[in-house]
Design an enzyme around this catalytic site. Structure first.
Site, PDB file in Angstrom:
ATOM      1  N   GLU A  41       0.852  -1.196   0.000  1.00  0.00           N
ATOM      2  CA  GLU A  41       0.000   0.000   0.000  1.00  0.00           C
ATOM      3  C   GLU A  41       0.884   1.242   0.000  1.00  0.00           C
ATOM      4  O   GLU A  41       1.931   1.267   0.645  1.00  0.00           O
ATOM      5  CB  GLU A  41      -0.892   0.058   1.249  1.00  0.00           C
ATOM      6  CG  GLU A  41      -1.969  -0.987   1.345  1.00  0.00           C
ATOM      7  CD  GLU A  41      -2.727  -0.865   2.651  1.00  0.00           C
ATOM      8  OE1 GLU A  41      -3.968  -0.926   2.614  1.00  0.00           O
ATOM      9  OE2 GLU A  41      -2.085  -0.708   3.696  1.00  0.00           O
ATOM     10  N   LYS A  74      -5.675  -3.176  15.245  1.00  0.00           N
ATOM     11  CA  LYS A  74      -7.018  -3.324  14.690  1.00  0.00           C
ATOM     12  C   LYS A  74      -7.892  -4.078  15.693  1.00  0.00           C
ATOM     13  O   LYS A  74      -7.389  -4.901  16.461  1.00  0.00           O
ATOM     14  CB  LYS A  74      -6.967  -4.077  13.360  1.00  0.00           C
ATOM     15  CG  LYS A  74      -5.987  -3.485  12.353  1.00  0.00           C
ATOM     16  CD  LYS A  74      -5.909  -4.318  11.097  1.00  0.00           C
ATOM     17  CE  LYS A  74      -4.887  -3.736  10.129  1.00  0.00           C
ATOM     18  NZ  LYS A  74      -3.570  -4.315  10.271  1.00  0.00           N
TER      19      LYS A  74
END
Length: 558
Positions: free
Chosen positions: A288, A461
């Site tokens: 990414e 997360k």
């Protein structure tokens, strides 16, 4: 008086007894006093809806809602995969009422691709169905008559339940291994050949600087663990609803009851493009490339900026390809998958798009690169495959990162540039980068693991057995170096992540791309919270210093 009562008929005596019992009952519960006060207030207030006014008055005096039962449901996430939803049913004003529901990301393995999902469909179904059974039966019974506002007590029970099940699973696994294991047989081997092999190994060891460290065994995921995180979040949402306050304010109270004056909105890190293993090109290193806006931009400004940048990149790709025009499109996750062979091509594309849009790359916006190096190691060659057929040793990769960051000053963060098993390279890279670039690591799957050398920030997360209390505890330990992140398979209707990020006080939140329903739901919620706090005069802005990560100073936003 008793004489007069005795003169009454049996039916009248029974009615008289009921009246006295009822009067004692209402006096014991202070009904006459409260009714008189409510009627007096209603008379002077003169509301249009008299009965609504009285209903609101007595609702405030009603008992606190208690959990009646939990419902577990198997639902589908944004990628069509099964996940778990926990529903809270409480007794409110003597009636069972569905309060809320919550679902968190269903992460079974550390890295899941489309191929892995197809191969592990049965395993995922087993995890989800076990979680549904946990919620509907043992957890529902365990939390029956529990006040949903007792978050820490609920999370403690959930964690103890998980630990007990985890120990049971380990005992079963150990017994199975004992049954399957076969005692090794001693085999006589001639003396001379091993001597030659030892000589070769010694010779090889002299050439190599350090022996190659094999991969750490993956953390086993206990089937059913999704129930823990889902129920914890659902209880937090129920507590917020009972207190009639937004979820982010409720969790902030849980974190620090005395810190309720000011809130800041975490800077949104937006994923622009991908050149990872699943992209069409040869390049595998850039999983990414993430946009880091300058602190002080509003959420909607960041979204507009990122959308314009992506559109300009796609325009350039569609019109300037050396092999002719190509059709650049956004993936389902809202990023541009690129057909590139070298990392410089992706960064040059962003630079050109910024120049065309008159965006100052390196001052107004910066970049972070998620390398996801743990997925690139070839354990046969003992090197990282950064592109198809292109391999780099850990030391070579240090030099490559240094060259890349020196050439592109806008790159101020590298995420997981090496495996956890290569701590020496983490330290070397940190030393050569200095203050120009921050090293970040993902601790989602190993939140208790010791920090890697040179790491400034860590991604977290909300998945599996992580409770709201766990998130609060980890955020307090990290003290401003935590980035709250999303995963690829979030529930489309669940926007709680934005509330959690604001409540925890993290400086940065990574919500991913801009073109999928589950992510835009979170971006919209974050923008809504920002507008609400601005209207209330409780919004502050974090001012960052180079490199633009983990700012420390705070000043009120005008």
């Amino acid at each position: 008086m008793s004489y007069l009562v005795n003169c009454l008929s049996e039916e009248d005596q029974e009615f008289h007894h009921i009246k006295n019992t009822a009067a004692d009952f209402y006096r014991a519960n202070r009904v006459p006093e409260e009714l008189e006060a409510a009627l007096g207030e209603a008379f002077f207030q003169n509301p249009e809806d008299v009965y609504g006014y009285l209903a609101n008055h007595f609702t405030k005096l009603s008992s606190a809602p208690l959990i009646s039962r939990l419902n577990g449901k198997d639902v589908y996430d944004s990628k069509g995969q099964l996940c778990v939803e926990a529903e809270i049913v409480c007794v409110v004003s003597n009636k069972e009422t569905r309060i809320c529901s919550a679902a968190i990301a269903s992460q079974i393995g550390q890295k899941e691709t489309g191929v892995d999902w197809q191969a592990n469909t049965e395993e995922r179904e087993h995890h989800v169905m076990t979680a549904v059974q946990w919620i509907t039966e043992p957890l529902s019974k365990m939390l029956e008559k529990q006040n949903p506002c007792d978050q820490s007590e609920v999370d403690q029970k959930l964690s103890e339940f998980f630990i007990a099940r985890d120990l049971e699973e380990k005992e079963i696994r150990n017994k199975e291994e004992e049954i399957v294991s076969v005692p090794e047989q001693e085999v006589e081997i001639p003396a001379s050949p091993p001597e030659k092999k030892k000589d070769k190994k010694k010779k090889k060891a002299n050439v190599s600087e350090k022996p190659f460290c094999p991969a750490e065994p993956p953390e086993p995921v206990l089937p059913g663990c999704l129930a823990i995180g889902s129920v914890s979040l659902a209880v937090a949402k129920a507590g917020a609803q009972v207190n009639a306050i937004p979820l982010y304010k409720y969790i902030r109270i849980l974190k620090n009851p005395e810190d309720q004056d000011n809130f800041h909105i975490p800077v949104s890190l937006v994923t622009l493009l991908s050149c990872g293993k699943t992209s069409p090109g040869k390049l595998k290193l850039l999983e990414e490339v993430i946009l880091i806006p300058k602190a002080g931009h509003r959420v909607k400004q960041i979204i507009t900026m990122a959308m314009q940048l992506q559109q300009e990149m796609m325009r350039i790709m569609n019109t300037s390809s050396k092999s002719g025009a190509i059709q650049a499109i956004l993936s389902d996750s809202g990023v541009v998958p690129l057909n590139f062979d070298r990392p410089e091509q992706a960064l040059d594309l962003i630079s050109e798009a910024c120049n065309n849009l008159e965006l100052s790359l390196g001052t107004e916006i910066h970049l972070a690169v998620n390398c996801a190096a743990h997925d690139l190691m070839d354990y046969v060659k003992e090197k990282y495959e950064i592109a198809t057929g292109v391999f780099k040793s850990p030391d070579d990769l240090v030099a490559m990162y240094q060259t890349l960051v020196n050439k592109y000053a806008a790159v101020v963060a590298l995420i997981d540039p090496f495996r956890r098993e290569d701590p020496d390279q983490w330290e070397k890279l940190s030393n050569v980068m200095g203050d120009s670039c921050s090293l970040l690591s993902d601790i989602t799957y190993k939140p208790q693991a010791p920090p890697l050398p040179g790491v400034r920030g860590r991604f977290l997360k909300h998945i599996n057995e992580i409770t709201i209390s766990d998130l609060i505890h980890i955020a307090a330990e990290e003290q401003g170096s935590l980035i709250f992140g999303t995963v690829s398979n979030e529930a489309c209707s669940e926007d709680s992540m934005a509330d959690i990020a604001v409540a925890l006080g993290v400086d940065y939140v990574n919500l991913g791309g801009l073109r999928s329903a589950e992510r835009m739901t979170k971006y919209n919620r974050l923008a809504c919270i920002e507008e609400e706090l601005a209207q209330q005069g409780r919004l502050v802005s974090k001012q960052a210093h180079p490199p633009p990560l983990f700012a420390e100073t705070t000043q009120e936003e005008e």
